[in-house]
Each structure stands twice: as structure tokens, then as C-alpha cells.
Design a protein around this motif. Structure first.
Motif, PDB file in Angstrom:
ATOM      1  N   PRO B   4      23.690 -42.488 -10.841  1.00 12.92           N
ATOM      2  CA  PRO B   4      24.805 -42.803 -10.152  1.00 12.92           C
ATOM      3  C   PRO B   4      24.768 -41.609  -9.065  1.00 12.92           C
ATOM      4  O   PRO B   4      25.103 -41.950  -8.133  1.00 12.92           O
ATOM      5  N   GLY B   5      24.489 -40.353  -9.212  1.00 11.44           N
ATOM      6  CA  GLY B   5      24.347 -39.242  -8.213  1.00 11.44           C
ATOM      7  C   GLY B   5      23.298 -39.505  -7.015  1.00 11.44           C
ATOM      8  O   GLY B   5      23.520 -38.935  -5.832  1.00 11.44           O
ATOM      9  N   ALA B   6      22.474 -40.421  -7.287  1.00  9.60           N
ATOM     10  CA  ALA B   6      21.342 -40.748  -6.458  1.00  9.60           C
ATOM     11  C   ALA B   6      21.748 -41.577  -5.259  1.00  9.60           C
ATOM     12  O   ALA B   6      22.407 -42.524  -5.428  1.00  9.60           O
ATOM     13  N   THR B   7      21.473 -41.160  -4.049  1.00 11.66           N
ATOM     14  CA  THR B   7      21.928 -41.929  -2.800  1.00 11.66           C
ATOM     15  C   THR B   7      20.713 -42.073  -2.153  1.00 11.66           C
ATOM     16  O   THR B   7      19.573 -41.415  -1.933  1.00 11.66           O
ATOM     17  N   ARG B   8      20.444 -43.301  -1.234  1.00  8.65           N
ATOM     18  CA  ARG B   8      19.712 -43.557   0.026  1.00  8.65           C
ATOM     19  C   ARG B   8      20.063 -42.996   1.144  1.00  8.65           C
ATOM     20  O   ARG B   8      19.312 -43.044   1.901  1.00  8.65           O
ATOM     21  N   ASN B   9      21.343 -42.580   1.174  1.00 10.86           N
ATOM     22  CA  ASN B   9      21.821 -41.945   2.506  1.00 10.86           C
ATOM     23  C   ASN B   9      22.307 -40.527   2.172  1.00 10.86           C
ATOM     24  O   ASN B   9      22.034 -40.304   1.207  1.00 10.86           O
ATOM     25  N   GLY B  10      22.664 -40.120   3.143  1.00 12.27           N
ATOM     26  CA  GLY B  10      23.194 -38.575   3.104  1.00 12.27           C
ATOM     27  C   GLY B  10      21.997 -37.656   3.373  1.00 12.27           C
ATOM     28  O   GLY B  10      20.724 -38.083   3.271  1.00 12.27           O
ATOM     29  N   PRO B  11      22.188 -36.298   2.968  1.00 13.91           N
ATOM     30  CA  PRO B  11      21.252 -35.214   3.042  1.00 13.91           C
ATOM     31  C   PRO B  11      20.194 -35.375   2.149  1.00 13.91           C
ATOM     32  O   PRO B  11      20.457 -35.972   1.084  1.00 13.91           O
ATOM     33  N   ALA B  12      19.036 -35.245   2.630  1.00 12.24           N
ATOM     34  CA  ALA B  12      17.851 -35.228   1.619  1.00 12.24           C
ATOM     35  C   ALA B  12      17.944 -34.201   0.650  1.00 12.24           C
ATOM     36  O   ALA B  12      17.765 -34.041  -0.596  1.00 12.24           O
ATOM     37  N   ILE B  13      18.254 -32.923   1.249  1.00  9.72           N
ATOM     38  CA  ILE B  13      18.447 -31.538   0.361  1.00  9.72           C
ATOM     39  C   ILE B  13      19.761 -30.834   0.972  1.00  9.72           C
ATOM     40  O   ILE B  13      20.224 -30.978   2.143  1.00  9.72           O
ATOM     41  N   GLU B  14      20.475 -30.490  -0.004  1.00 12.98           N
ATOM     42  CA  GLU B  14      21.728 -29.428   0.088  1.00 12.98           C
ATOM     43  C   GLU B  14      21.495 -28.417  -0.772  1.00 12.98           C
ATOM     44  O   GLU B  14      21.521 -28.733  -2.065  1.00 12.98           O
ATOM     45  N   VAL B  15      21.498 -27.496  -0.103  1.00 15.53           N
ATOM     46  CA  VAL B  15      21.390 -26.046  -0.966  1.00 15.53           C
ATOM     47  C   VAL B  15      22.620 -25.006  -0.718  1.00 15.53           C
ATOM     48  O   VAL B  15      22.688 -24.754   0.730  1.00 15.53           O
ATOM     49  N   ARG B  16      23.218 -24.755  -1.712  1.00 15.42           N
ATOM     50  CA  ARG B  16      24.327 -23.853  -1.430  1.00 15.42           C
ATOM     51  C   ARG B  16      24.471 -22.609  -2.311  1.00 15.42           C
ATOM     52  O   ARG B  16      24.414 -22.725  -3.406  1.00 15.42           O
ATOM     53  N   GLY B  17      24.190 -21.431  -1.798  1.00 17.32           N
ATOM     54  CA  GLY B  17      24.442 -20.384  -2.579  1.00 17.32           C
ATOM     55  C   GLY B  17      23.167 -20.194  -3.606  1.00 17.32           C
ATOM     56  O   GLY B  17      23.651 -19.467  -4.633  1.00 17.32           O
ATOM     57  N   LEU B  18      22.193 -20.589  -3.316  1.00 12.26           N
ATOM     58  CA  LEU B  18      20.996 -20.398  -4.325  1.00 12.26           C
ATOM     59  C   LEU B  18      20.462 -19.145  -4.594  1.00 12.26           C
ATOM     60  O   LEU B  18      20.226 -18.513  -3.605  1.00 12.26           O
ATOM     61  N   VAL B  19      20.475 -18.836  -5.686  1.00 15.54           N
ATOM     62  CA  VAL B  19      20.035 -17.561  -6.324  1.00 15.54           C
ATOM     63  C   VAL B  19      19.086 -17.890  -7.502  1.00 15.54           C
ATOM     64  O   VAL B  19      19.142 -18.608  -8.348  1.00 15.54           O
ATOM     65  N   ARG B  20      18.098 -17.207  -7.432  1.00 13.55           N
ATOM     66  CA  ARG B  20      17.027 -17.271  -8.495  1.00 13.55           C
ATOM     67  C   ARG B  20      16.299 -15.953  -8.656  1.00 13.55           C
ATOM     68  O   ARG B  20      15.802 -15.217  -7.689  1.00 13.55           O
ATOM     69  N   ARG B  21      16.629 -15.410  -9.801  1.00 16.59           N
ATOM     70  CA  ARG B  21      16.224 -13.913 -10.356  1.00 16.59           C
ATOM     71  C   ARG B  21      15.074 -14.116 -11.403  1.00 16.59           C
ATOM     72  O   ARG B  21      15.152 -15.031 -12.302  1.00 16.59           O
ATOM     73  N   PHE B  22      14.259 -13.299 -11.239  1.00 16.01           N
ATOM     74  CA  PHE B  22      12.946 -12.999 -12.192  1.00 16.01           C
ATOM     75  C   PHE B  22      13.464 -11.569 -12.719  1.00 16.01           C
ATOM     76  O   PHE B  22      12.941 -10.610 -12.044  1.00 16.01           O
ATOM     77  N   GLY B  23      14.023 -11.501 -14.052  1.00 13.24           N
ATOM     78  CA  GLY B  23      14.507 -10.155 -14.506  1.00 13.24           C
ATOM     79  C   GLY B  23      15.388  -9.554 -13.295  1.00 13.24           C
ATOM     80  O   GLY B  23      16.631 -10.350 -13.109  1.00 13.24           O
ATOM     81  N   ALA B  24      15.287  -8.499 -13.010  1.00 16.60           N
ATOM     82  CA  ALA B  24      16.434  -7.750 -12.078  1.00 16.60           C
ATOM     83  C   ALA B  24      16.040  -8.100 -10.397  1.00 16.60           C
ATOM     84  O   ALA B  24      16.954  -7.965  -9.661  1.00 16.60           O
ATOM     85  N   ARG B  25      14.706  -8.616 -10.476  1.00 12.79           N
ATOM     86  CA  ARG B  25      14.474  -9.058  -8.915  1.00 12.79           C
ATOM     87  C   ARG B  25      14.921 -10.371  -8.469  1.00 12.79           C
ATOM     88  O   ARG B  25      14.982 -11.312  -9.290  1.00 12.79           O
ATOM     89  N   ALA B  26      15.531 -10.457  -7.220  1.00 14.84           N
ATOM     90  CA  ALA B  26      16.092 -11.655  -7.003  1.00 14.84           C
ATOM     91  C   ALA B  26      15.152 -12.372  -5.958  1.00 14.84           C
ATOM     92  O   ALA B  26      14.768 -11.900  -4.741  1.00 14.84           O
ATOM     93  N   ALA B  27      14.304 -13.409  -6.408  1.00 10.39           N
ATOM     94  CA  ALA B  27      13.257 -13.999  -5.446  1.00 10.39           C
ATOM     95  C   ALA B  27      14.119 -14.838  -4.373  1.00 10.39           C
ATOM     96  O   ALA B  27      13.619 -14.707  -3.427  1.00 10.39           O
TER      97      ALA B  27
END
Lengths: 434, 286
Positions: B4-27
Motif C-alpha cells: 500500500p505504501g509503495a508509490t510509482r510517483n513522489g520522491p524516490a527517497i525521503e530522509v528525515r532526522g535519520l540517526v544511526r548509532r553504533f554504541g555511543a558513536r553516531a555514524a
């Protein structure tokens, strides 16, 4: 100058070696560990002599004489005597290497014209055990403290070898006069020498056990190994099975290690990006590893059947089912080791250690029946022991599928546990997105 | 059928406030960006900036610690299988089987993405043609040069006709001729409408290929936009000019003599922008 350069290189290699814990383990610790296992299997710790031979005794007589005899057998440092019933079947099933049956009325008839024969059921494949047993039987009979019994045995033995006392005048009195001296000498010396314990006389041309049996007037019946049984074929079927199981483990750990190889070369990540690239990857590795292992077993057993006449076609269904269980267990173990190893090098080192130890403990190198009881119990914590029991059951003891169901169930249980461990390790290490 | 969420239109990628941590370090530490369909996004940054981690998050391999991510309208974690069927990833490593032939490699990866039969054959032929490897299709990959392996590595990710392709340094480790060949292949794919996320240390490639650029440093976006926007955003010219003050009379006399005056602006190149935004200090490997 050349020597100085060589010394520099030598020091560098020592430094690298000392930092490679796997290499150190394999080069220095493993030989000591394996030597310990071998020594323990063959004689126990602390130089305590050879492992005791398990002898079943079925005393149908229950006379004072027979009880004395059994008690004397139990004193032997080389025997582990167990009172038992239905001993012929138990020997045929490979539960022990030999059983002695004392017929009802044996004690009363001793020395009379109707002297009853003892019966020794034996597994001819347990070569070394038969020699040890033979070495213990005669001293036990002589040492049972019954003058009449000992005298009867001696006379019977002489008669067996064509020296009947009745043929020579005066011989009987000479025999009687030397009897006491002979008896005390035997008690002093013979019982302390497990004559053929090292198996030196165990070649097919000299069956020490049969000779002793003739001396003591005992009927010997080989009840395992089929009609064409020989010590040679027992050893061969054990060797083929043992090598098959050990090499299967080596082969399957190597195959399982392709997970790490794929991880290192980046193909695993690409596989993970396929729509079904999760559990399917591990399942694919399981299938590859298992089919490779099965092919390995088929080739080895066919080779054994054709070249060494191992009876692999006696019950193909039983061998096929057992092999499936063995391969499943070994595959699960190989994959479990692979997914928990940090690198291919670590996997190779650790798995070599584990497989050699399991093979030694589990009877891939020598029959467990020749080892002490504690060793056999320890050995059955390995899949090798259950696999060897199963294969020997089919190939040597002539069992069918119904006779090896326990081995199959245990191996499948090992397969289940090992595969679950592999699956858990796989998910944690390779599929986790956390 | 798409979820249902998949679209053929609209942005290919939307990234908002992305955080990825490995332990204490934020990559990755609070990343925002969009990518429209048909665009090529250049993801730049020094070693350890978070480029590869960003690609891993976007391509379902790594879960975000925080933030929202939609790729082709799908959640990369909850709808991973559906998303994987629609994206392609060209890893930095040569993810190929050296002891298989090129055709066998492609056929294998094609099957892993559900292709079979005539369709599989057709796509493998197409990929071999695109990579210029048709004549060597039956050779073992281990006999290939570095450039040939790189091309094969790229087309292996395109067999299932992905709508969006992530390329993590696809030209690394090859000589300039091979790199140019590989890059031209990528340019052709983009010109045909393929949406791309491209990471590289070859800034010239990004200048040539990418419609939008995100410059990362220590897991944060330190600049993003078109190349021109980034150049202007720097507010500083690549060259300094002397200012000459002329009075009207002198100017009229010089113009009368045929001298022309023109205002020119020479913008900094991407490398200058990159260094200005990320500094010149050496970084640890990512």
C-alpha cells in the motif's frame, strides 16, 4: 651475514606465531591433548594399566563353585564382570565383547565323566579384548581356590594337547606332586600378567583366546559379524565408518565455512539484498553442505564395499537412513561452528581441535569397546560415537533399521539442536540490522 | 502489485532526522534529504562520514536508531522484501564469484531476484552487452581485469530492473581508462532515467553525473543542493580580482579606444567546496 638475516626472519616468524593463538593451539596444545585422550582411552590416568574388558557372566549353575569362579573373575584387574541374562543376544548386539555362560550343574559335574562345558560367546571384532579376556580366564579358574576344579582344568588341558595322564604309568602321581607348586606359581605370576593385553598376538594366525578356551574346556561361539566374520573385516568396517564420520565433519565444517568466505568477499551482502535473502541463504548452505556430505559417505561406503567387501549392501535402507541422520547432525554442527567463528582461519583452527577430539572420544579412531567405561560414556557426548554405534550395528552386528533407531533419534536430536544454534548465530551475526 | 505504501510517483527517497548509532558513536546524526525520481544523488564525505552507513540504512541492511526513512514509498525495515525487489545495490567490494563464469554469475543473481527462463536469458544478455562483456561471457571471472570485474559488479545489480540503484564507490581501484569506461556506463544508465545514489571520492564524477549532492561529515549533512547551489552557497570565488576605480572621463576615454568592461564570476569547483565544508584534517577510515 646470511645467518643474521635468517635469524631476523626466524624471530619475525616466532613473533607472528606467538600472536596467532590458533596456530599455537594446534601446534602445541592439541598434540598434548590428543596424547592425553589416547593414553586415557588405553589405560586410564596415572599408569593404571589397560582398560577393563567388559565380561558378561550368566551363571545358570549358582553353585558355590561357580560363584567362587565368578568372584575370582571379578577380582581380575583386566575384567569388568557383570552378571547378566540373555547374554548371547547382548553380545550379538554389540553390548559387550564377550559373555561367559556357566551351565546349570556345572559345579556338580566337574571332574566327572559328564563334565559340562562353559560357553564363551564372543564378538570376534573385539580383537584386543579377546586376548585380554583369555589372559584373565585361566588365572581366575586356577585362583578360584578349588583344587578339584584347577586339577580338572589342568588335566583337561594336557589331554587337549595330546598328553593324557592315563597313557603313561606314574604320570598321575608326578602330576599330583607338582600340582601344588604349579598352582602357587600361577597365582603369584600369571594373574599379574595380562598376557596379550597389548594385542601383539592378535593376528589371525594365533587366537590366544581359543587356545586358552581349549585348555579350560570351554566352548567358544562367535556371535557377531555374520557368517563371514573375521577380525580383519571388523577392523575394516570400523576403519571405513570411522574415517567416513571424521572426514565428513572436516568436509562439512569447510563447506559451512563458505558462509564466512562469502561474507569476506562481499557476496553475502549481495545475497542478503535479494527479496528472499534471509533464512533462505542458511537453508541453501545447509542443503549444499548436507548433499556434499551425503555424496562423501556414499562414495566412501561404496568404495569400502567394492574394495574391502564391507557388507554395505546388507541393509541399504538402514545405512541410507542412518547416513541421513549422521549428515544432518554433522551439517548442523558445521554450520553452527561456522556462524560463530569470527574468521575462516579461526574456524579452521577451532574446528580441527573439536573434530579431532570428538573423533578420538567418539571412537572414530579405535573401537570404544576397547576403552574404559567412563571413556565410553564421555564419548557418547559426541555425534561420532552414535554414528559409529549405528554403522557398526549395521555393518558388523547385522542390525536393521529397528536395531539402530536409538542412534538415528539421537543423531537427529543433535542435528536439531546444532541447526537451531546455527540459525540463532546466523540471525544474530549476519541478518541483524540492529 | 506493490504494498500500500509503495508509490510509482513522489520522491524516490525521503530522509528525515535519520540517526544511526553504533554504541555511543553516531555514524549518522540527524540527516535530512530528498531525492526525486530520475535524479542522481552524489553522496560525498571524507572517510568515516557515514556514506556507507546511509546506503545500508536506505537499502534495508541496517535499521535506523531514530528518524524516518521512506524509499520508493516503503519503509526499509518493515517492508524490506518488497523494497529489495525494487532497488539495486552495487557494493564497494567486488561481490562476484571468481570461479564462476560471467554469465553464470549474472544468471545466479538474476535467479536470486526471481528471474527465470527466457526473461532471465534476455536480462543476462542485456547486462553482458551493457558491460561490454559479451565476448568474454563464458570466461571465468578470475581471468578478468579490474575494470571488467567492476562493470560486471555493476550490471549484476541491474538484472531485475530496479527503479533505484545505490552505487557505493563503483569505480574504486581501477585505472583511469577503466574508470572512464565504467563511469560512461553509469552515465548512460542515468541518462535512460535510472534514479541513482552514488558515493565516490572522485569528485569529478559527481560533478559530471549528479543532479543533487549531499556532503556528509561526521554523520551530518554539511551542505546539500545542486552543484551550482553548493558553489554559490560557499560565497567565495575561486579566484581574486583587483578592483580598479575609474572616473567617468577616464572610463569614457578607454571605452572610446575600444576597451570593454565585463563582470565575471569564477565559481569554486566541487573539490574546493568539499574541502571548505569538511575541512582539511585527515579522517579515520569508515
Amino acid at each position: 651475514m646470511k645467518l643474521a638475516t635468517a635469524w631476523i626472519l626466524c624471530r619475525k616468524d616466532w613473533r607472528l606465531f606467538l600472536r596467532d593463538r590458533t596456530a599455537m593451539l594446534l601446534s602445541l596444545a592439541l598434540p598434548v591433548f590428543l596424547a592425553t585422550i589416547f593414553a586415557a582411552a588405553m589405560g586410564g590416568f596415572g599408569g593404571g594399566g589397560v582398560g577393563r574388558v567388559h565380561l558378561l557372566v550368566e551363571d545358570l549353575d549358582s553353585s558355590a563353585r561357580s560363584k567362587n569362579f565368578v568372584a575370582e573373575l571379578a577380582k581380575s584387574e583386566t575384567l569388568r564382570v557383570e552378571a547378566a541374562q540373555d547374554t548371547r543376544r547382548r553380545i550379538a548386539d554389540g553390548k559387550a565383547p564377550a559373555a561367559l555362560v556357566i551351565p546349570a550343574g556345572w559345579g556338580a559335574a566337574l571332574g566327572s565323566a559328564q563334565q559340562l562345558q562353559l560357553t564363551l560367546y564372543r564378538d570376534p571384532g573385539a580383537t584386543i579384548e579377546q586376548q585380554i579376556l583369555a589372559g584373565a580366564l585361566l588365572p581366575a579358574l586356577l585362583g578360584s581356590g578349588d583344587e578339584e576344579l584347577a586339577r580338572s582344568i589342568a588335566m583337561h588341558g594336557m589331554s587337549e594337547f595330546g598328553f593324557s595322564l592315563e597313557q603313561f604309568p606314574g604320570m598321575r602321581s608326578l602330576f599330583d606332586s607338582t600340582w601344588d607348586a604349579f598352582g602357587s606359581w600361577a597365582r603369584e605370576h600369571v594373574s599379574k600378567q595380562p598376557a596379550a593385553a597389548d594385542g601383539k598376538e592378535a593376528d589371525e594366525g594365533f587366537d590366544f583366546a581359543r587356545i586358552v578356551s581349549r585348555i579350560v574346556g570351554m566352548r567358544v561361539e562367535d556371535v557377531a559379524g555374520g557368517e563371514d566374520a573375521s577380525q580383519k573385516s571388523a577392523m575394516q568396517s570400523h576403519a571405513i565408518s570411522g574415517i567416513a564420520v571424521m572426514m565428513l565433519l572436516f568436509g562439512l565444517v569447510a563447506a559451512g565455512g563458505t558462509i564466512l568466505e562469502e561474507h569476506d568477499q562481499g557476496t553475502l551482502q549481495r545475497l542478503r539484498l535479494a527479496p528472499e535473502g534471509g533464512a533462505a541463504i542458511l537453508l541453501g548452505k545447509f542443503l549444499f553442505t548436507a548433499t556434499l556430505g551425503y555424496a562423501q559417505l556414499v562414495i566412501l561406503f561404496l568404495y569400502g564395499g567394492v574394495v574391502f567387501s564391507i557388507p554395505v549392501f546388507r541393509d541399504p535402507l538402514a545405512i541410507a537412513v542412518l547416513s541421513l541422520a549422521v549428515v544432518s547432525a554433522a551439517t548442523g554442527m558445521g554450520l553452527a561452528l561456522a556462524v560463530h567463528a569470527q574468521s575462516r582461519k579461526q574456524l579452521e583452527g577451532f574446528s580441527t581441535l573439536v573434530i579431532l577430539v570428538m573423533s578420538a572420544l567418539g571412537g572414530s579412531w579405535f573401537p570404544l569397546i576397547a576403552t574404559p567405561e567412563w571413556y565410553r560414556k564421555l564419548g557418547h557426548f559426541t555425534l561420532n560415537a552414535w554414528a559409529m554405534d549405528g554403522y557398526q550395528g549395521i555393518l558388523w552386528y547385522g542390525k536393521g533399521l529397528s536395531g539402530i533407531w536409538l542412534e538415528v533419534v539421537v543423531l537427529l536430536a543433535i542435528a536439531l539442536v546444532a541447526s537451531a544454534l546455527a540459525s540463532r548465530g546466523w540471525k544474530r551475526r549476519f541478518l541483524s540490522t540492529g | 502489485m506493490h504494498p500500500p505504501g509503495a508509490t510509482r510517483n513522489g520522491p524516490a527517497i525521503e530522509v528525515r532526522g535519520l540517526v544511526r548509532r553504533f554504541g555511543a558513536r553516531a555514524a549518522i546524526d540527524g540527516l535530512d534529504f530528498d531525492l526525486q525520481r530520475g535524479e542522481a544523488l552524489g553522496l560525498l564525505g571524507p572517510n568515516g562520514a557515514g556514506k556507507t552507513t546511509t546506503i545500508r540504512v536506505l537499502s534495508t541492511l541496517c535499521a535506523p536508531s531514530a528518524g524516518n526513512v521512506r524509499v520508493l514509498g516503503l519503509d526499509p525495515q518493515r517492508e524490506a522484501a518488497a523494497l529489495r525487489a525494487r532497488i539495486g545495490v552495487v557494493p564497494q567490494e567486488l561481490a562476484l564469484y571468481d570461479t564462476l563464469r560471467a554469465r553464470e554469475n549474472l544468471a545466479f543473481y538474476g535467479r536470486m531476484h526471481g528471474l527465470s527462463g527466457a526473461r532471465l536469458e534476455q536480462r543476462v544478455d542485456w547486462a553482458l552487452e551493457l558491460a561490454g562483456l559479451r565476448d568474454r561471457a563464458l570466461d571465468l571471472v578470475r581471468t578478468y581485469s579490474g575494470g571488467m570485474k567492476r562493470r560486471l559488479n555493476i550490471v549484476a545489480a541491474l538484472l531485475h530492473e530496479p527503479e533505484l540503484v545505490f552505487m557505493d564507490e563503483p569505480t574504486v581501484g581501477v585505472d583511469p581508462q577503466s574508470r572512464n569506461h565504467v563511469f560512461e556506463m553509469v552515465e548512460r544508465l542515468h541518462a535512460e532515467g535510472l534514479t541513482l545514489v552514488y558515493t565516490t571520492h572522485q569528485l569529478g564524477e559527481v560533478e559530471r553525473l549528479c543532479d543533487r549532492i549531499v556532503i556528509l561529515d561526521a554523520g551530518r549533512s554539511v551542505g546539500q543542493g545542486t552543484l551550482a547551489e553548493l558553489q554559490r552557497g560557499q560565497g567565495r570565488a575561486a579566484k581574486a580580482y583587483a578592483r580598479v576605480e575609474l572616473d567617468e572621463r577616464t572610463r569614457a576615454r578607454l571605452e572610446g579606444a575600444g576597451l570593454e568592461f565585463r563582470v565575471e564570476e569564477e565559481l569554486p569547483n566541487l573539490e574546493a567546496v568539499f574541502l571548505a565544508l569538511t575541512g582539511r584534517a585527515l579522517r579515520d577510515e569508515e
